[in-house]
Each structure stands twice: as structure tokens, then as C-alpha cells.
Write an enzyme that holds these catalytic residues in place. Structure first.
Site, PDB file in Angstrom:
ATOM      1  N   GLY A  33     -11.208  -3.372   8.144  1.00  0.00           N
ATOM      2  CA  GLY A  33     -11.253  -1.941   8.482  1.00  0.00           C
ATOM      3  C   GLY A  33     -11.854  -1.125   7.351  1.00  0.00           C
ATOM      4  O   GLY A  33     -12.656  -0.210   7.582  1.00  0.00           O
ATOM      5  N   ASP A  91      -7.329   1.009  -3.299  1.00  0.00           N
ATOM      6  CA  ASP A  91      -5.910   0.838  -3.017  1.00  0.00           C
ATOM      7  C   ASP A  91      -5.467   2.097  -2.301  1.00  0.00           C
ATOM      8  O   ASP A  91      -5.716   3.213  -2.765  1.00  0.00           O
ATOM      9  CB  ASP A  91      -5.082   0.598  -4.284  1.00  0.00           C
ATOM     10  N   SER A  92      -4.873   1.889  -1.169  1.00  0.00           N
ATOM     11  CA  SER A  92      -4.556   3.030  -0.319  1.00  0.00           C
ATOM     12  C   SER A  92      -3.247   2.767   0.411  1.00  0.00           C
ATOM     13  O   SER A  92      -2.718   1.650   0.377  1.00  0.00           O
ATOM     14  CB  SER A  92      -5.691   3.268   0.683  1.00  0.00           C
ATOM     15  N   LYS A 197     -13.134  10.104  11.824  1.00  0.00           N
ATOM     16  CA  LYS A 197     -12.097   9.710  10.854  1.00  0.00           C
ATOM     17  C   LYS A 197     -12.644   9.835   9.431  1.00  0.00           C
ATOM     18  O   LYS A 197     -11.984  10.372   8.545  1.00  0.00           O
ATOM     19  CB  LYS A 197     -11.610   8.279  11.116  1.00  0.00           C
ATOM     20  N   HIS A 202      -8.621  10.324   3.933  1.00  0.00           N
ATOM     21  CA  HIS A 202      -8.428  10.091   2.504  1.00  0.00           C
ATOM     22  C   HIS A 202      -9.592   9.273   1.931  1.00  0.00           C
ATOM     23  O   HIS A 202     -10.121   9.568   0.868  1.00  0.00           O
ATOM     24  CB  HIS A 202      -7.097   9.357   2.297  1.00  0.00           C
ATOM     25  N   ARG A 203     -10.011   8.251   2.678  1.00  0.00           N
ATOM     26  CA  ARG A 203     -11.079   7.358   2.184  1.00  0.00           C
ATOM     27  C   ARG A 203     -12.433   8.070   2.179  1.00  0.00           C
ATOM     28  O   ARG A 203     -13.194   7.953   1.222  1.00  0.00           O
ATOM     29  CB  ARG A 203     -11.121   6.097   3.076  1.00  0.00           C
TER      30      ARG A 203
HETATM   31  P1  ITT Z   1      -7.313  -5.206   0.111  1.00  0.00           P
HETATM   32  O1  ITT Z   1      -6.241  -5.008  -0.959  1.00  0.00           O
HETATM   33  O2  ITT Z   1      -7.790  -6.616   0.156  1.00  0.00           O
HETATM   34  O3  ITT Z   1      -8.401  -4.184   0.017  1.00  0.00           O
HETATM   35  P2  ITT Z   1      -5.205  -4.350   1.909  1.00  0.00           P
HETATM   36  O4  ITT Z   1      -5.172  -4.036   3.366  1.00  0.00           O
HETATM   37  O5  ITT Z   1      -4.112  -5.253   1.383  1.00  0.00           O
HETATM   38  O6  ITT Z   1      -6.644  -4.958   1.562  1.00  0.00           O
HETATM   39  P3  ITT Z   1      -4.164  -2.205   0.313  1.00  0.00           P
HETATM   40  O7  ITT Z   1      -3.384  -3.083  -0.588  1.00  0.00           O
HETATM   41  O8  ITT Z   1      -4.912  -1.055  -0.272  1.00  0.00           O
HETATM   42  O9  ITT Z   1      -5.251  -3.022   1.104  1.00  0.00           O
HETATM   43  O10 ITT Z   1      -3.174  -1.683   1.439  1.00  0.00           O
HETATM   44  C1  ITT Z   1      -3.616  -0.668   2.251  1.00  0.00           C
HETATM   45  C2  ITT Z   1      -2.731  -0.580   3.489  1.00  0.00           C
HETATM   46  O11 ITT Z   1      -2.444   0.797   3.741  1.00  0.00           O
HETATM   47  C3  ITT Z   1      -3.501  -1.080   4.694  1.00  0.00           C
HETATM   48  O12 ITT Z   1      -3.298  -2.460   4.900  1.00  0.00           O
HETATM   49  C4  ITT Z   1      -2.931  -0.213   5.801  1.00  0.00           C
HETATM   50  O13 ITT Z   1      -1.710  -0.738   6.222  1.00  0.00           O
HETATM   51  C5  ITT Z   1      -2.668   1.111   5.075  1.00  0.00           C
HETATM   52  N1  ITT Z   1      -3.856   1.979   5.160  1.00  0.00           N
HETATM   53  C6  ITT Z   1      -4.683   2.359   4.134  1.00  0.00           C
HETATM   54  N2  ITT Z   1      -5.691   3.125   4.591  1.00  0.00           N
HETATM   55  C7  ITT Z   1      -5.498   3.239   5.915  1.00  0.00           C
HETATM   56  C8  ITT Z   1      -6.212   3.874   6.940  1.00  0.00           C
HETATM   57  O14 ITT Z   1      -7.344   4.528   6.711  1.00  0.00           O
HETATM   58  N3  ITT Z   1      -5.737   3.790   8.180  1.00  0.00           N
HETATM   59  C9  ITT Z   1      -4.608   3.128   8.451  1.00  0.00           C
HETATM   60  N4  ITT Z   1      -3.877   2.469   7.550  1.00  0.00           N
HETATM   61  C10 ITT Z   1      -4.309   2.513   6.275  1.00  0.00           C
END
Ligand code: ITT
Length: 230
Positions: A33, A91-92, A197, A202-203
Site C-alpha cells: 500500500g 514509519d507511520s 487520499k 499524512h503520507r
Molecule cells: P514497513 O515497515 O515494511 O514499511 P509496515 O506496514 O510494517 O511496513 P509500519 O511499521 O510503518 O509499516 O506500520 C504502519 C502501519 O500503520 C500499517 O501497517 C497500517 O496498519 C497503519 N497505517 C499507516 N499508514 C496508513 C494508511 O495510510 N492507511 C491505513 N493504515 C495505515
């Protein structure tokens, strides 16, 4: 296991060696995503974004810090050692003040190490039961770190405020999008197009800060120290 945040910050001269005409950025992420969204965000700009080659075969980075910024910087630094190009890490997560900030930095694994996005959404809906009005406020946060060969070039962040729906709605996006609504409750992020979106998210907001910073390096008046870190 890697869990650290130590590096020499890039000097102005090192950063300023970027050739903005040809900025290829590798995304270090297992999240498809995120890749879709960054590809769309970079579309039509001087930046190109592609998945870091062999990403799944590289030693993983364990995100165990208490802040998004430390995790993003640590992730970018770690993976930047496996490429010559600039590496971007994101990181989000979703922050819910009524739950003391949960799921926060644990957003991806909120439902346990094997939990799916749907499991995370269901768990969060359960935690929100009985909460109404302003208690349902939530904030998506995104920290982007870019690094090159073991030096951090920039860290930027942004967020978007919304409220949590009572049930999942929509099929677009990923993660918590089906329950994250605009503040007026009208639509969830899974009910809007990817382009829309990116306009509000945020992104999208954090990426535009990054692009502005990289752009400033190409300008004779640009300064690598202004707005470079958030
Ligand atoms: P990487 O670390 O490999 O990039 P990850 O999915 O584990 O992948 P994060 O540790 O940053 O990434 O966790 C981010 C989570 O936060 C993500 O898996 C979603 O559950 C949520 N998230 C972040 N941005 C989002 C978005 O735009 N829409 C919906 N959920 C989001």
C-alpha cells in the site's frame, strides 16, 4: 537484530551533491500500500520511486523504538547500507488519544505478529466500543526518513486528523483506512480514490515536504538546513 539509531548526519556538502534531475529513490518497505501511494505521489515529478531491489532477502530491521521518527530513521539507515541510491523509509500509524495513543508505533502488529489488517481494524473497533463524539478522534502520522549509504539526509513528518467510524466502510487503501473518516464523518479513507487520499493524507503531506526539501537543493538559493528535519 538491529535496533539502533546512530549515524553521522550528512553534511551540507554531501546532501548538496544530489543531482535533482535524476533522483531515483528506493523505498524500503514490505507494505505494498505504501509503494502504491509513493509511486502515485512521485508520478509526474523529478523523483522516481521503486522498491529497494531484493528487499525481502535483506536482513530485516526490527522497529522497536518508541517513536515513529526513530523507527523511520533507523529503518532508512539500515537499508541504505545495501544500496548506492537514496533509500526512503516510512514509519507511520494511527494514534487514538482516547486509547493513550494506541495503536501508535504498534499499528502494524496491533493484533499480534500474525494478525491481518482486518484483525487490527476489528481489535480497534472493539477497544472503541462505547466511545462517542470527541473520544473517537484519531490521527494518522507519517514520518519519512531518507538516507544514503549510512547517512541521514532528511527526516520529515506530517499528520491528518479524523474520527473513527463505528464499522469498516470502503474497499480502497489499506490498513486502518476503512475506519478512518474525515472529521465530518462523511467518508472513510477507503471510500475515496487513491489520488484524493494522497491529497489529504499524512503520507501525501509528508512526501510533499520531502519533495520541497529535495527541490530546494536544486535551487541556487536553496538551503539544506531549512525545513530539512521535522
Ligand atoms: P514497513 O515497515 O515494511 O514499511 P509496515 O506496514 O510494517 O511496513 P509500519 O511499521 O510503518 O509499516 O506500520 C504502519 C502501519 O500503520 C500499517 O501497517 C497500517 O496498519 C497503519 N497505517 C499507516 N499508514 C496508513 C494508511 O495510510 N492507511 C491505513 N493504515 C495505515
Amino acid at each position: 537484530m538491529n535496533c539502533y539509531l546512530s549515524t553521522s548526519a550528512a553534511t551540507h556538502d554531501e546532501v548538496a551533491t544530489l543531482d535533482f534531475e535524476t533522483v531515483n529513490i528506493f523505498l524500503a518497505s514490505s507494505n505494498s500500500g505504501k509503494l502504491r501511494e509513493y509511486s502515485e505521489l512521485a508520478n509526474g515529478s523529478a523523483l522516481t520511486i521503486a522498491l529497494l531491489p531484493n528487499f525481502t532477502e535483506l536482513p530485516p530491521f526490527e522497529e522497536c523504538a518508541a517513536t515513529f521518527a526513530e523507527n523511520a530513521a533507523g529503518k532508512a539507515l539500515h537499508y541504505s547500507r545495501f544500496a548506492h541510491e537514496i533509500v526512503l523509509a516510512d514509519d507511520s500509524g494511527l494514534v487514538v488519544p482516547a486509547l493513550s495513543g494506541a495503536p501508535g508505533v504498534h499499528s502494524a502488529r496491533y493484533a499480534g505478529p500474525n494478525g491481518t489488517a482486518r484483525d487490527c481494524v476489528q481489535k480497534l473497533l472493539g477497544q472503541m466500543e462505547g466511545k462517542q463524539g470527541t473520544e473517537r478522534r484519531a490521527r494518522f502520522v507519517c514520518v519519512i526518513a531518507v538516507a544514503r549509504q549510512g547517512s541521514i539526509l532528511a527526516v520529515v513528518s506530517d499528520f491528518v486528523e479524523g474520527i473513527l467510524a463505528n464499522e469498516a466502510r470502503g474497499a480502497e487503501g489499506f490498513g486502518y483506512d476503512p475506519i478512518f473518516c474525515f472529521p465530518d464523518g462523511s467518508r472513510t479513507f477507503a471510500e475515496i480514490s487513491p489520488v484524493e487520499k494522497n491529497r489529504y493524507s499524512h503520507r501525501g503531506k509528508a512526501f510533499r515536504k520531502l519533495a520541497e526539501f529535495l527541490n530546494s537543493l536544486a535551487s541556487p538559493l536553496g538551503s539544506a538546513t531549512s525545513n530539512s528535519t521535522v
